[in-house]
Structures are given as structure tokens and as C-alpha cells.
Design a protein around this motif. Structure first.
Motif, short mmCIF file in Angstrom:
data_model
loop_
_atom_site.label_atom_id
_atom_site.label_comp_id
_atom_site.label_asym_id
_atom_site.label_seq_id
_atom_site.Cartn_x
_atom_site.Cartn_y
_atom_site.Cartn_z
N LYS A 1 -5.05 8.72 6.88
CA LYS A 1 -6.34 9.43 6.87
C LYS A 1 -7.06 9.23 8.19
O LYS A 1 -7.63 10.17 8.75
N LYS A 2 -7.03 8.00 8.70
CA LYS A 2 -7.70 7.70 9.98
C LYS A 2 -7.09 8.52 11.12
O LYS A 2 -7.79 9.10 11.94
N LEU A 3 -5.76 8.54 11.16
CA LEU A 3 -5.08 9.26 12.23
C LEU A 3 -5.36 10.76 12.16
O LEU A 3 -5.59 11.41 13.18
N ILE A 4 -5.32 11.30 10.94
CA ILE A 4 -5.55 12.75 10.78
C ILE A 4 -7.00 13.09 11.12
O ILE A 4 -7.26 14.08 11.82
N ASP A 5 -7.94 12.25 10.66
CA ASP A 5 -9.36 12.48 10.98
C ASP A 5 -9.60 12.47 12.48
O ASP A 5 -10.43 13.22 13.00
N GLY B 1 -7.56 13.37 14.67
CA GLY B 1 -6.81 14.44 15.32
C GLY B 1 -5.55 13.94 16.02
O GLY B 1 -5.00 14.62 16.88
N LYS B 2 -5.10 12.74 15.68
CA LYS B 2 -3.95 12.17 16.37
C LYS B 2 -2.65 12.37 15.59
O LYS B 2 -1.58 12.02 16.06
N ALA B 3 -2.74 12.88 14.37
CA ALA B 3 -1.53 13.11 13.56
C ALA B 3 -1.79 14.23 12.58
O ALA B 3 -2.94 14.61 12.34
N GLU B 4 -0.69 14.78 12.03
CA GLU B 4 -0.84 15.79 10.97
C GLU B 4 0.05 15.40 9.80
O GLU B 4 1.01 14.63 9.96
N ARG B 5 -0.27 15.94 8.62
CA ARG B 5 0.52 15.60 7.43
C ARG B 5 1.96 16.06 7.61
O ARG B 5 2.22 17.13 8.16
N ALA B 6 2.86 15.25 7.10
CA ALA B 6 4.28 15.64 7.17
C ALA B 6 4.94 15.44 5.80
O ALA B 6 6.15 15.34 5.70
N ASP B 7 4.10 15.39 4.74
CA ASP B 7 4.65 15.21 3.40
C ASP B 7 5.22 16.56 2.91
O ASP B 7 4.77 17.61 3.35
N PRO B 8 6.21 16.51 2.01
CA PRO B 8 6.84 17.77 1.59
C PRO B 8 5.88 18.68 0.85
O PRO B 8 4.99 18.21 0.12
N LEU B 9 6.02 19.97 1.07
CA LEU B 9 5.22 20.94 0.34
C LEU B 9 5.74 21.02 -1.09
O LEU B 9 6.90 20.73 -1.36
N PRO B 10 4.89 21.47 -2.04
CA PRO B 10 5.36 21.60 -3.43
C PRO B 10 6.58 22.53 -3.47
O PRO B 10 6.55 23.60 -2.86
N GLY B 11 7.61 22.12 -4.13
CA GLY B 11 8.79 22.96 -4.25
C GLY B 11 9.82 22.67 -3.18
O GLY B 11 10.96 23.16 -3.26
N ASP B 12 9.44 21.90 -2.16
CA ASP B 12 10.43 21.55 -1.14
C ASP B 12 11.54 20.74 -1.77
O ASP B 12 11.30 19.85 -2.57
N ILE C 1 6.50 9.43 10.85
CA ILE C 1 6.53 8.03 10.46
C ILE C 1 5.75 7.83 9.17
O ILE C 1 4.76 8.53 8.92
N GLU C 2 6.23 6.91 8.32
CA GLU C 2 5.52 6.61 7.08
C GLU C 2 4.47 5.55 7.36
O GLU C 2 4.78 4.50 7.93
N VAL C 3 3.24 5.86 7.01
CA VAL C 3 2.16 4.89 7.22
C VAL C 3 1.34 4.78 5.93
O VAL C 3 1.37 5.70 5.10
N PRO C 4 0.61 3.66 5.74
CA PRO C 4 -0.27 3.57 4.57
C PRO C 4 -1.25 4.75 4.54
O PRO C 4 -1.66 5.23 5.61
N VAL C 5 -1.60 5.17 3.34
CA VAL C 5 -2.46 6.36 3.19
C VAL C 5 -3.77 6.21 3.98
O VAL C 5 -4.22 7.16 4.63
N SER C 6 -4.36 5.00 3.95
CA SER C 6 -5.63 4.81 4.67
C SER C 6 -5.43 5.02 6.18
O SER C 6 -6.28 5.62 6.86
N GLU C 7 -4.32 4.53 6.69
CA GLU C 7 -4.00 4.69 8.11
C GLU C 7 -3.77 6.18 8.44
O GLU C 7 -4.22 6.69 9.46
N ALA D 1 0.85 -1.18 0.00
CA ALA D 1 0.00 0.00 0.00
C ALA D 1 0.89 1.24 0.00
O ALA D 1 1.95 1.26 0.63
N LYS D 2 0.45 2.28 -0.74
CA LYS D 2 1.24 3.50 -0.83
C LYS D 2 1.33 4.16 0.55
O LYS D 2 0.34 4.21 1.28
N LYS D 3 2.53 4.63 0.88
CA LYS D 3 2.73 5.20 2.22
C LYS D 3 2.95 6.71 2.14
O LYS D 3 3.40 7.22 1.12
N THR D 4 2.63 7.37 3.23
CA THR D 4 2.83 8.81 3.31
C THR D 4 3.31 9.16 4.72
O THR D 4 2.92 8.49 5.68
N PRO D 5 4.17 10.19 4.85
CA PRO D 5 4.64 10.51 6.20
C PRO D 5 3.63 11.35 6.98
O PRO D 5 2.99 12.23 6.43
#
Lengths: 331, 56
Positions: free
Chosen positions: B37-41, B43-54, B29-35, B4-8
Motif C-alpha cells: 500500500k505504501k509503495l503504491i500510494d 507511486g513507486k509500484a503497481e499491483r501485480a496480483d492476478p485479475l479475477p479469472g486469471d 516482488i511479493e511484499v506485505p500488504v502494508s508495504e 503478514a499476508k503478502k501480495t505481488p
């Protein structure tokens, strides 16, 4: 053989007295283990606050001779608080019902007042063991025990901590993980974490099912087996299949089965580890009858009301083993 | 089957990805995208993927 024709039986009688006992057997248990164990205090606002502080972790402290002093920044204590919650029970009984003769007098004001008083105390216990984040505003809610504890915690896969959020001033509910069976390893891990954090756990409040799982720990290979003497002649022997205390590597705790935690799966899934010096229930208005309820109509109204909150003096003094099968082996 | 595709994500609260195994708040931490989404929904985590241009 059947009765002879014209035998007058009780089923034909119209004047036999009925018998209704004056004793009303109320089975609902009244115990409230956590509320009874913890201190009760007073507060004077709807949002009592307090501070928590801790020592810095021990570290190497070696300085050279003739050294100039340097001064580290002081870390202020954490400030936290909880909101009071209004709890209430009401009843209304017609004047006629209050006057008529009633078996056991259970459907009368005096009995109802007593019963509602017990019920509201159990509601306080429920609010403590439930998972309910604090809410400000006019319908205030106090953050339950589970929403405070974030240090001495064991959770199932997928679980996440809640805790006090200093930004909002509110507690956050934890996320449930996958449920698992209560084990000695889980018990030991929370007690070890508590010991390292400075907690002195003395009590553990669990659902009745979890208590039944706890007593099976006596079969663990690392537990000293019980030895009981058989009585002379082999009469009146007892099968001993219970234990109330756990003496582990990090102290002794008493395991309390809490019937309020058997109300539902959400309350049953947590085992609460308590240092009773670290938690207190503050009453803004202690539970009492509102004697100023306006009388209208041909009936007597009654209200029992109280407002209070849970003060978690320092969450590091408490612990939770969450996500346990709390009602059955699979729920 | 492809993983599964992962995202930090950056954890805002301690999370248990495995039974009784705590990952502390603040961890990226890198987690599967579905995981994620659950964490962010929740309120237990926030996105840590690079911003465009980073920069990489």
C-alpha cells in the motif's frame, strides 16, 4: 564599598552620548558550493530540453564467415527537460528612513539590495539541494538534484528512487528510507557505481555534520594513517583532525561542507557526488533588480528577481548517498 | 505469530527494501500488504496480483 552619597553616576546622567557602531556584523555565510562549482548558462524558454544517450553494454561480437548482415534497431536518445523557477526578494523603505542618519546604513536601500542579492543566491543553492520535483504551469518549479539521480544511488531501507518521468516530462521525488550513519562503505559504493556508469566524480557536497563524520574515516583500518612531524622543541604543534579529499579506489573527490545543507533535516540527509561537467544552471533571466517597479506613496520599493533552472545533462554523471544522519548522530 | 499476508507488486522505480540493497524497477516482488500500500500510494509500484479469472 559603596559610592558616597550624591556621587553623580552614569545612571543619573541624561546627556551622555550613546555609542552605536557603524559596523554591522553580518554573520550569515554567503557560500554556495554547488551553484558556485557548476557551469552557468542561458536558456530562452521556460522549459529547456536536452537529450542523453549512451553506448550499448559491451557484449560478445562473433560472426560466422559468409554471414548475411542483420540490422539492429537504433535506440533514440532520451529526451528530458526541466522547468524554470522564478525567485524573488523584495523590500520597501520609507523616504524618511532612507534620508535619516542610520548607524551602519544597514536599514537603507543600498545595503538591503546587497543583502537580498546574497540571500537569493543562497535560495538557488537551497533549491538545488532540496528535494523538490519539477512542476509545470504558471508557478513553475525546477526539479532539484535529488529528484534526477537514479543510477549512482545508495539509500536506506524503505527508500525508493525518483527520477525523470518521460511520460509526464517531470521529475519525481525519491522516497526517504531509514536514516543511517555515513560510512566509508557507502562512499565507496556510490563512487564505484559512478565509475562503472562513466561518471568522473570530483566533488562531494555534504552537510557540515556529514563532513565531520567523513574525517573519522581516517581511523578506518584500510586507510593510510597520517604522519606529521613534531616541530623542534615541541612548540606550536597542531592537532590534525581534518581531511578535505578522499582518494578511493575510483578516484579522488573533494568533500565540501555545505552550510545550506544544514538548514534542515531534508537537505542534510543527502551527500551529492558531482561531476561538474554534467550539471549546469541555466538562467532565463539572471538575478537582477527590477528597476521598473512603480513608485507609489512616500516609500522606495525594491525587487530583485531571477528565473532559471537546473540542467542535469546526464544523471549518470551524478550520485547521491541518501538517508544519512545529516544533522546529528541520530537525525 | 503468522507471517503478514503478502501480495505481488511490480516496482516502477528502484526500491531499497534493505539498507543499501537495491531491487530494480520492473521487478515483480511479493511484499506485505502494508508495504504494498505504501509503495503504491507513493507511486513507486503497481499491483501485480492476478485479475479475477486469471489462470493460476
Amino acid at each position: 564599598m559603596a559610592a558616597l552619597a550624591n556621587t553623580f553616576q552614569t545612571t543619573n546622567a541624561v546627556g551622555n552620548r550613546e555609542e552605536l557602531s557603524d559596523v554591522v556584523s553580518r554573520i550569515t555565510p554567503e557560500d554556495t558550493p554547488i551553484y558556485s562549482l557548476i557551469e552557468k548558462g542561458k536558456c530562452v524558454s521556460v522549459h529547456p530540453e536536452w537529450e542523453t544517450d549512451e553506448l550499448a553494454a559491451p557484449a560478445a561480437n562473433i560472426k560466422p564467415e559468409g554471414d548475411e548482415y542483420t540490422f539492429g534497431a537504433i535506440t533514440p536518445p532520451d529526451r528530458m527537460g526541466n522547468y524554470t523557477q522564478i525567485m524573488r526578494k523584495e523590500w520597501i523603505i520609507s523616504r524618511t528612513q532612507e534620508t535619516v542618519s542610520n548607524a551602519g546604513n544597514a536599514e537603507k536601500r543600498k545595503y538591503q539590495k546587497l543583502k537580498k542579492g546574497v540571500e537569493i543566491r543562497k535560495d538557488v543553492e537551497f533549491a538545488i539541494v532540496d528535494t523538490n520535483a519539477s512542476v509545470a504551469g504558471s508557478t513553475r518549479e525546477f526539479g532539484s538534484l535529488n529528484t534526477w539521480i537514479e543510477t549512482n544511488v545508495s539509500r536506506g531501507a524503505g527508500g525508493a528512487n525518483g527520477g525523470f518521468d518521460s511520460g509526464t516530462g517531470l521529475t519525481v521525488a525519491p522516497t526517504d528510507g531509514t536514516q543511517r550513519a555515513f560510512t566509508k562503505t557507502i562512499l565507496d559504493s556510490v563512487m564505484q557505481s559512478g565509475y562503472q556508469s562513466g561518471a568522473n566524480f570530483r566533488h562531494v557536497s555534504v552537510s557540515p555534520y556529514v563532513k565531520s563524520v567523513f574525517v573519522t574515516f581516517m581511523s578506518d583500518a584500510n586507510v593510510a594513517p597520517f604522519r606529521y612531524a613534531v616541530s623542534k622543541g615541541g612548540e606550536r604543534n597542531t592537532i590534525v583532525a581534518t581531511a578535505d579529499y578522499y582518494e578511493g579506489p575510483f578516484g579522488t573527490v573533494m568533500i565540501h561542507p555545505n552550510r545550506v545543507q544544514a538548514v534542515g533535516a531534508q537537505q542534510a540527509r543527502n551527500a551529492f557526488f558531482l561531476d561538474t561537467d554534467m550539471v549546469e544552471f541555466l538562467w532565463l533571466d539572471k538575478i537582477q533588480e527590477d528597476k521598473k517597479v512603480a513608485k507609489t506613496g512616500d516609500a522606495d520599493k525594491g525587487v530583485i528577481i531571477g528565473e532559471g533552472t537546473l540542467k542535469v545533462k546526464n544523471e549518470k554523471g551524478l550520485g547521491v548517498a541518501a538517508d544519512l544522519f545529516g544533522l546529528t548522530a541520530a537525525s | 505469530m503468522a507471517d503478514a499476508k503478502k501480495t505481488p507488486v511490480k516496482l516502477l522505480y528502484d526500491v531499497w527494501f534493505k539498507d543499501d540493497e537495491r531491487t530494480p524497477a520492473g521487478t515483480v516482488i511479493e511484499v506485505p500488504v502494508s508495504e504494498a500500500k505504501k509503495l503504491i500510494d507513493a507511486g513507486k509500484a503497481e499491483r501485480a496480483d492476478p485479475l479475477p479469472g486469471d489462470a493460476e
